[in-house]
Design a protein around this motif. Structure first.
Motif, PDB file in Angstrom:
ATOM      1  N   ILE A  84      58.677  -9.609 -36.188  1.00  0.00           N
ATOM      2  CA  ILE A  84      58.443 -10.177 -34.859  1.00  0.00           C
ATOM      3  C   ILE A  84      59.479 -11.269 -34.600  1.00  0.00           C
ATOM      4  CG2 ILE A  84      56.804 -11.551 -33.495  1.00  0.00           C
ATOM      5  CD1 ILE A  84      56.120  -8.570 -33.686  1.00  0.00           C
ATOM      6  N   GLU A  85      60.247 -11.104 -33.533  1.00  0.00           N
ATOM      7  CA  GLU A  85      61.277 -12.086 -33.193  1.00  0.00           C
ATOM      8  C   GLU A  85      60.747 -13.026 -32.104  1.00  0.00           C
ATOM      9  OE1 GLU A  85      65.056 -10.054 -32.774  1.00  0.00           O
ATOM     10  OE2 GLU A  85      65.132  -9.980 -34.958  1.00  0.00           O
ATOM     11  N   PRO A  86      61.460 -14.147 -31.832  1.00  0.00           N
ATOM     12  CA  PRO A  86      60.912 -15.175 -30.947  1.00  0.00           C
ATOM     13  C   PRO A  86      60.465 -14.659 -29.574  1.00  0.00           C
ATOM     14  CG  PRO A  86      62.999 -15.876 -31.889  1.00  0.00           C
ATOM     15  CD  PRO A  86      62.751 -14.512 -32.386  1.00  0.00           C
ATOM     16  N   GLU A  87      61.171 -13.670 -29.036  1.00  0.00           N
ATOM     17  CA  GLU A  87      60.816 -13.147 -27.712  1.00  0.00           C
ATOM     18  C   GLU A  87      59.397 -12.574 -27.688  1.00  0.00           C
ATOM     19  OE1 GLU A  87      63.474 -12.421 -29.425  1.00  0.00           O
ATOM     20  OE2 GLU A  87      65.235 -12.869 -28.228  1.00  0.00           O
ATOM     21  N   LEU A  88      58.846 -12.252 -28.868  1.00  0.00           N
ATOM     22  CA  LEU A  88      57.547 -11.585 -28.924  1.00  0.00           C
ATOM     23  C   LEU A  88      56.444 -12.498 -29.455  1.00  0.00           C
ATOM     24  CD1 LEU A  88      58.950  -8.315 -30.501  1.00  0.00           C
ATOM     25  CD2 LEU A  88      58.309  -8.648 -28.123  1.00  0.00           C
ATOM     26  N   ALA A  89      56.814 -13.746 -29.693  1.00  0.00           N
ATOM     27  CA  ALA A  89      55.881 -14.662 -30.364  1.00  0.00           C
ATOM     28  C   ALA A  89      54.591 -14.864 -29.574  1.00  0.00           C
ATOM     29  CB  ALA A  89      56.563 -16.008 -30.608  1.00  0.00           C
ATOM     30  N   ASP A  90      54.652 -14.748 -28.249  1.00  0.00           N
ATOM     31  CA  ASP A  90      53.452 -15.019 -27.442  1.00  0.00           C
ATOM     32  C   ASP A  90      52.527 -13.820 -27.277  1.00  0.00           C
ATOM     33  OD1 ASP A  90      54.230 -17.595 -27.146  1.00  0.00           O
ATOM     34  OD2 ASP A  90      55.322 -17.234 -25.268  1.00  0.00           O
ATOM     35  N   LEU A  91      52.940 -12.669 -27.786  1.00  0.00           N
ATOM     36  CA  LEU A  91      52.082 -11.484 -27.657  1.00  0.00           C
ATOM     37  C   LEU A  91      50.828 -11.651 -28.517  1.00  0.00           C
ATOM     38  CD1 LEU A  91      54.626  -8.505 -27.878  1.00  0.00           C
ATOM     39  CD2 LEU A  91      53.745  -9.663 -25.848  1.00  0.00           C
ATOM     40  N   ASP A  92      49.732 -10.965 -28.119  1.00  0.00           N
ATOM     41  CA  ASP A  92      48.530 -11.055 -28.967  1.00  0.00           C
ATOM     42  C   ASP A  92      48.688 -10.130 -30.186  1.00  0.00           C
ATOM     43  OD1 ASP A  92      47.838  -8.433 -28.315  1.00  0.00           O
ATOM     44  OD2 ASP A  92      46.507  -9.044 -26.682  1.00  0.00           O
ATOM     45  N   TYR A  93      47.705 -10.188 -31.090  1.00  0.00           N
ATOM     46  CA  TYR A  93      47.833  -9.467 -32.359  1.00  0.00           C
ATOM     47  C   TYR A  93      48.097  -7.980 -32.167  1.00  0.00           C
ATOM     48  CZ  TYR A  93      46.860  -7.385 -36.862  1.00  0.00           C
ATOM     49  OH  TYR A  93      46.975  -6.659 -38.017  1.00  0.00           O
TER      50      TYR A  93
END
Ligand code: AMP
Length: 568
Positions: A340-349
């Motif tokens: 998981i890269e920073p652009e995806l950090a806010d996605l839920d599990y």
């Protein structure tokens, strides 16, 4: 104008030398063929590899010679590798699970002159030795007290050979593009083909694999290297570990759940790498035994698609992060890894899980793109799927002996034979092998996606999907299922389960229950054998036929225990 930096050829001997100088006391733990555990260090492995190398040179080994090995992961195997590669001879790893005919073909095609063999495989070689035309010396990988009675001619014990050497040997001193390792692809069609690694490609792959975006390791790590050394350089770990000082643990022949757990626990392993089957066996064992994995940080899973249930179970029950990886023998082998890269950090599990289940992004040493059948590049939108092409310094440009001729297109791209999507962030997802994709009415159905969806059914132990001939649609999917022990289900149950989870027109035309699904020598489902088994089978949707089933298939069945996540 040339740069004014030193000419330092990237040869693999430097890797072990680096380990000897910088972390000589880091450990290598091996499970031997008899189950016992032995310990050594990078310092000792370096010294012994040099002695072995000098002994081999005294017996005639030289630059460019092919030296075969048929062995488990263990320290002696590693010593043999570096002893061979150090002088520019080529370490040719053979997969012991190969059919004897393939074994003969590969050893003769490679022209192996010396052959290292673990105790487990001596009888396999005895059976074919008269047809192995180039081998002049067999080295059995054991001590003198363990030497078996053998009919192998010109045979010597590993430790006796090592005693002949004094370690006075010149390593390196040749071009970094010199051949270093040889590994034949599984050859599901036609003869196996030899992928010939160079010192440069192996060194670059080893360095890359250690990067934080890949395995991200250092001397604080201990890696249980389950992936075999005969399968594409053990995913580069045999180079990355001595480069970084990571401790190594090698499971030898014992890869069942209990044995793997024992090593993970006793050796406090922080990292491991293997194909999904191994992890299914471990998770089953953990479920039954109630053990936990307090030391393990990450596992790398590749070789075939990682099922969602494995990733979720590791996450939620054991706090272990799964890193999904894709690669092939021709790509040295690590082509992509999914983090998981920073652009995806806010996605839920769940959203992150869907991305992590993709095969991932390329490291610096490899580029990829997808093209249609005419070679036109397709968009990186995560939807379009096409033939996956790769290029870079860790990718093959030809096969040993010129088999298959020129394997690159005009722009230097290698066709992986996989079909994939690439999303706007660069995450690649395999949808199929090009020969396994089901071509229905001019559209493509991904057999892998269907298999993964079916595998989520609580009664499914293993699933495979193949395309069957259909007069109207050309091909339609057939779902083949092995049920978990004590469980039962019908074709209708599976279809109902899949409804809403897949596109309507992807729904398998039939579901067949079998006792087992065939696997190839690297543990992957053998679609070739499955297709043979289902030859003559007619889908019930094909009109005016009786819908013939192959012998041995059953509509509904109770099964003895196989690999299952739930262990019920
Ligand atoms: P091999 O050369 O035997 O390692 O086989 C390489 C092939 O294995 C690839 O071309 C893929 O078809 C398959 N493969 C490897 N890793 C994965 C993965 N993570 N997901 C799906 N298929 C994979």
């Amino acid at each position: 104008m040339q740069g004014l930096m030193q000419d330092w050829q990237l040869t693999t001997d430097r890797i072990l030398r680096h380990a000897k100088i910088n972390h000589p006391n880091r450990t290598i733990v091996s499970r031997q063929v008899d189950g016992s555990i032995t310990r050594t260090t990078y310092g000792e492995v370096y010294d012994r590899a040099r002695r072995l190398s000098s002994a081999l040179v005294a017996r005639g080994m030289k630059l460019g010679d092919r030296i075969g090995t048929m062995a488990w992961n263990n320290a002696r195997h590693m010593e043999a590798w570096y002893a061979i590669m150090g002088v520019g001879a080529i370490c040719h790893t053979l997969n012991p699970r190969l059919h004897p005919d393939q074994l003969k073909y590969i050893a003769n095609h490679a022209g192996d002159s010396i052959f290292f063999v673990d105790l487990s495989f001596v009888s396999q070689l005895e059976a074919v030795q008269d047809e192995l035309t180039t081998i002049g010396l067999y080295v059995i990988m054991c001590g003198p007290d363990e030497m078996p009675e053998t009919t192998l001619k010109n045979v010597i014990c590993f430790e006796t050979l090592l005693e002949e050497g004094d370690g006075d040997v010149v390593w390196g001193d040749f071009d970094e593009n010199t051949a270093c390792g040889l590994c034949y692809t599984s050859g599901t069609t036609g003869n196996p083909k030899g992928v010939l690694y160079s010192h440069r490609s192996n060194t670059l792959m080893g360095m890359t694999a250690g990067l934080p975006g890949c395995m991200g390791v250092d001397g604080n790590d201990t890696c249980l290297m389950v992936v075999p050394m005969f399968h594409a350089n053990a995913w580069a770990i045999t180079f990355t570990a001595p480069m970084t000082g990571m401790n190594l643990v090698m499971p030898g022949p014992m890869m069942d759940g209990a044995s793997i757990y024992q090593l993970l626990d006793e050796e406090k392993c922080t990292l491991s790498a293997a194909v999904p089957t191994v992890w299914l066996m471990l998770l089953n064992y953990l479920e039954e035994s109630g053990h936990k994995l307090p030391h393990l940080r990450e596992v790398v899973i590749g070789g075939s698609a990682c099922p969602r249930a494995i990733m979720e179970t590791f996450d939620k029950k054991y706090g272990v992060t799964v890193i999904h990886a894709w690669g092939m023998t021709e790509t040295s082998p690590l082509g992509t890894m999914s983090r998981i890269e920073p652009e995806l950090a806010d996605l839920d599990y769940d959203q992150q899980l869907s991305v992590r289940l993709k095969q991932g992004k390329t490291p610096f040493v490899i580029e990829m793109r997808i093209v249609d059948d005419e070679g036109k590049e397709l968009p990186r939108d995560g939807i379009a799927f096409g033939n996956l092409m790769v290029r870079g310094p860790i990718v093959s440009r030809g096969y040993f002996g010129g088999e298959d001729g020129d394997i690159l297109d005009a722009d230097g791209w290698f066709d992986t034979g996989d079909v994939a999507t690439i999303d706007p962030l660069g995450y690649m997802q395999i949808t199929d092998r090009s020969k396994d994709v089901i071509k229905s009415g001019g559209e493509w159905i991904s057999s892998i996606d269907l298999e993964n969806a079916a595998l989520d059914h609580p009664a499914a132990a293993e699933c495979a999907v193949i395309g069957m001939p259909h007069p109207k649609w050309d091909e339609r999917p057939l779902l083949i299922v092995v049920l978990k022990e004590g469980m039962s289900a019908t074709a209708e149950d599976f279809k109902e389960f899949l409804t809403g989870k897949i596109a309507k027109w992807w729904m398998p035309d039939d579901v067949v229950f079998v006792d087992d699904i065939p696997h190839g020598p690297t543990g992957k489902i053998s679609k070739l054998d499955l297709r043979k088994r289902f030859e003559g089978y007619v889908l019930p949707t094909v009109k005016n036929t009786g819908g013939k089933k192959p012998a041995g298939s059953k509509e509904k069945k109770k099964k003895k225990k196989r690999f299952s996540l739930f262990g019920k």
